[in-house]
Design a protein around this motif. Structure first.
Motif, short mmCIF file in Angstrom:
data_model
loop_
_atom_site.label_atom_id
_atom_site.label_comp_id
_atom_site.label_asym_id
_atom_site.label_seq_id
_atom_site.Cartn_x
_atom_site.Cartn_y
_atom_site.Cartn_z
N SER A 42 39.97 8.22 7.35
CA SER A 42 40.03 9.25 6.67
C SER A 42 39.39 8.97 5.49
N THR A 43 38.36 10.01 4.73
CA THR A 43 37.70 9.59 3.70
C THR A 43 38.38 10.53 2.72
N ASN A 44 37.44 11.61 2.32
CA ASN A 44 37.77 12.71 1.17
C ASN A 44 38.97 13.52 1.92
N ALA A 45 39.86 13.94 1.07
CA ALA A 45 40.83 15.18 1.23
C ALA A 45 41.07 15.85 0.32
N TRP A 46 41.39 17.10 0.50
CA TRP A 46 41.50 18.08 -0.50
C TRP A 46 42.76 19.22 -0.24
N SER A 47 44.05 19.02 -1.20
CA SER A 47 45.10 19.91 -0.63
C SER A 47 45.53 20.75 -1.72
N ASP A 48 46.21 21.99 -1.18
CA ASP A 48 46.96 22.69 -2.10
C ASP A 48 48.30 23.11 -1.12
N GLU A 49 49.11 24.08 -1.70
CA GLU A 49 50.52 24.20 -1.18
C GLU A 49 50.27 24.37 0.22
N THR A 50 49.40 24.91 0.96
CA THR A 50 49.63 25.46 2.16
C THR A 50 48.57 24.86 2.95
N ASP A 51 47.29 24.54 2.70
CA ASP A 51 46.26 24.04 3.24
C ASP A 51 45.69 22.76 2.81
N SER A 52 45.05 22.13 3.86
CA SER A 52 44.37 20.62 3.68
C SER A 52 42.90 20.76 4.19
N TYR A 53 42.16 20.01 3.53
CA TYR A 53 40.74 19.70 4.30
C TYR A 53 40.64 18.25 4.07
N TYR A 54 40.13 17.81 5.07
CA TYR A 54 40.06 16.19 5.09
C TYR A 54 39.11 15.74 6.19
N ILE A 55 38.37 14.35 6.03
CA ILE A 55 37.47 13.81 7.00
C ILE A 55 38.32 13.01 7.75
N LYS A 56 38.05 13.09 9.16
CA LYS A 56 38.85 11.97 10.01
C LYS A 56 37.80 11.47 10.93
N ASN A 57 37.34 10.40 11.03
CA ASN A 57 36.16 10.05 12.28
C ASN A 57 35.10 10.92 12.05
N TYR A 58 34.72 11.06 10.85
CA TYR A 58 33.44 11.77 10.33
C TYR A 58 33.56 13.47 10.96
N SER A 59 34.92 13.86 11.15
CA SER A 59 34.83 15.21 11.47
C SER A 59 35.77 15.84 10.21
N LEU A 60 35.12 17.21 9.89
CA LEU A 60 35.77 17.71 8.74
C LEU A 60 36.83 18.65 9.49
N LEU A 61 38.15 18.53 9.00
CA LEU A 61 39.32 19.13 9.82
C LEU A 61 39.84 20.08 8.63
N HIS A 62 40.48 21.18 9.16
CA HIS A 62 41.66 21.94 8.41
C HIS A 62 42.70 22.01 9.04
N PHE A 63 43.78 21.65 8.02
CA PHE A 63 45.28 21.65 8.47
C PHE A 63 45.85 22.50 7.50
N ASN A 64 46.94 23.08 8.24
CA ASN A 64 48.03 24.04 7.52
C ASN A 64 49.48 23.91 7.66
N THR A 65 50.02 24.40 6.97
CA THR A 65 51.70 24.16 7.03
C THR A 65 52.20 24.71 8.54
N LYS A 66 51.39 25.37 9.13
CA LYS A 66 51.85 25.61 10.65
C LYS A 66 51.56 24.70 11.62
N ASN A 67 50.92 23.54 11.00
CA ASN A 67 50.68 22.36 11.86
C ASN A 67 49.37 22.56 12.51
N ASP A 68 48.68 23.54 12.42
CA ASP A 68 47.53 24.10 13.11
C ASP A 68 46.31 23.05 12.59
#
Length: 504
Positions: free
Chosen positions: A94-120
């Motif tokens: 995991s390289t860069n990561a950005w988060s607020d209270e409900t959402d996170s954006y991060y890179i894992k294995n060169y894929s940009l992923l979006h994660f939220n509090t619903k675990n989606d």
């Protein structure tokens, strides 16, 4: 050693320890500057944090602190009373990561992923090199030099001619910074319907740590470059700046900013990790710097075109990193303790300044720990002292032999005086010749000038001989060797406590 001399020696050494402890305690409770408080800890567990981000909400802050295993997201009020909101598990991929209270954006294995509090978890794009996020805008770029902007549900893609170095997002503009693969030539583009090149520049620095862009107005901007320059084998960390607008094909001129301490005008060195805040029509810059031999100290001042008159926000003896200006009255940063980092902050609020002036139980413990840890520096002084002790013994021995040959009546009295004077003279020579006296003077809390330091050495020499005469020792042949040995090692003990802790 008779009882009277032993008692006086013990009293003097205990008095020295108490005096140094008192000054150490005063230093613990001393404000870094008149208008700024001591640091307060934020109620977040310490960890090996590598960085942290701050999102400024209307009446709160969202802090995201990252270590190698996770990103911890906490919600704080304006007084930095915080509670953990959630955490985001990360891995070594995991390289860069950005988060607020409900959402996170991060890179894992060169894929940009979006994660939220619903675990989606949603994959936004593969083969992503990096991304930046700001409010409702997400910009990411891939290794094949494709840059994509997602804003208000709309997507726009751009093809860049050179590898993308960074992207800066503003309300009305998005800037893309590229760097060629062969050298240190950078290009800055504004992204409209297509990339429009504003200017190019070539860095002469050996390393560029970061580039930042500040908006002065809708048309005027300022480029800041955090760089390392090597000259004559020596490295220096500097901040360079250049103004530009939105006109194409400009020519900019990078100029070096000069940083000074606002109180004594002393130049600050090794400027790193600058962050900027624009508030109430003023642009403030916070950074870490080396001041009076103390590295990684936090400063803040108004950003001007030439010289930055900066205020010290941290105390010496502790290293800090990654300052972030929360508002013009509050600056947060990481306090370094070995591999661990603790989030702390300082404030210019008068109430918090008064609160930080009070001596707490923890201050007494910290002062004792600080004095104990600094005493190991004194051991280095003891080893160094044998250089002048051996020479002083040689001088006193030769002078006694010569005086005895001429049958001088007060040979041993004069020989003792010669020994003490030569000991003092050699101390002054060796310390001024082979150490950084300026650093020692800056570290010693009870002196401020070079002549003060000489005076301190003189006082040490006097203290080392006064007990002998009060105990009625006479520099005659039977006591001569004992007096010389006592004066020498008593002087060494005095220097151990008064100078040794501050030699580095």
């Amino acid at each position: 050693m008779n009882k009277k001399l032993f008692a006086m020696t013990t009293i003097i050494l205990l008095a020295l320890i108490a005096t140094v402890y008192w000054f150490t305690l005063k230093e613990e409770t001393k404000l870094p500057s008149d208008n700024w408080s001591r640091t307060f800890s934020v109620d977040i567990p310490t960890s090996n944090y590598s960085n942290f981000q701050v999102l400024d909400k209307e009446n709160s802050y969202i802090l995201a602190l990252r270590n190698f295993k996770q990103q911890t997201i906490v919600s704080c009020d304006l007084d930095l009373k915080c509670k953990e909101a959630r955490s985001l598990a990360l891995t070594s991929t995991s390289t860069n990561a950005w988060s607020d209270e409900t959402d996170s954006y991060y890179i894992k294995n060169y894929s940009l992923l979006h994660f939220n509090t619903k675990n989606d978890i949603q994959e936004i794009a593969p083969n992503v090199e990096d991304f930046v996020k700001s409010d409702d805008t997400l910009v990411y770029w891939t290794k094949d030099r494709q840059l994509t902007v997602l804003k208000d549900g709309q997507e726009q893609a751009y093809g860049m001619d050179e590898p993308i170095y960074d992207v800066k997002i503003f309300d009305n503009n998005i800037f893309a910074i590229t760097k060629d693969t062969q050298g240190d030539r950078f290009s800055v583009y504004t992204l409209t319907n297509e990339p429009n090149q504003l200017f190019k520049f070539t860095s002469t620095a050996s390393l560029v740590s970061s580039l930042n862009i500040i908006e002065h107005s809708k048309e005027e901007y300022l480029l800041l470059m955090d760089a390392t320059i090597v000259s004559g084998g020596a490295k220096s960390k500097v901040i360079q700046q250049a103004s530009f607008n939105l006109s194409p094909n400009q020519t900019i001129q990078l100029t070096k900013l000069k940083f000074e301490h606002e109180e004594d005008g002393r130049t600050l060195d090794d400027i790193t990790q600058p962050t900027v805040l624009q508030q109430d029509g003023q642009t403030l810059i916070a950074f870490t710097a080396t001041y009076a031999g103390n590295k990684n100290q936090v400063f803040m001042g108004p950003l001007t075109n030439g010289t930055i008159q900066a205020t010290l926000l941290s105390k010496s003896g502790i290293r800090y990193e990654r300052p972030v200006i929360l508002d013009k009255q509050t600056v947060a940063f990481l306090e370094m303790n070995g591999s661990q980092r603790e989030l702390v902050y300082t404030s210019s609020d008068p109430i918090q300044i008064e609160e930080s002036k009070q001596i707490s139980k923890e201050d007494y413990k910290q002062a004792a720990y600080t004095q104990f840890s600094k005493s190991f520096n004194g051991l280095m002084l003891v080893l160094f002292a044998f250089a002048w002790i051996i020479l002083a013994f040689g001088i006193s021995y030769l002078s006694t032999v010569i005086l005895n040959r001429f049958k001088y009546e007060k040979t041993y009295l004069l020989g003792f005086v010669i020994h003490v004077v030569s000991l003092l003279a050699l101390q002054i020579f060796f310390l001024y010749r082979f150490t950084k006296v300026e650093t020692i003077i800056a570290n010693v809390p009870f002196i401020t000038e070079s002549w003060h330091f000489v005076g301190l050495l003189v006082v040490g020499a006097v203290i080392s001989v006064v007990p002998l005469f009060l105990a009625r020792y006479n520099p005659e042949e039977e006591d001569y060797t004992y007096m010389i040995l006592y004066a020498t090692f008593m002087n060494l003990a005095v220097l151990f406590f008064l100078v040794g802790p501050y030699i580095f």
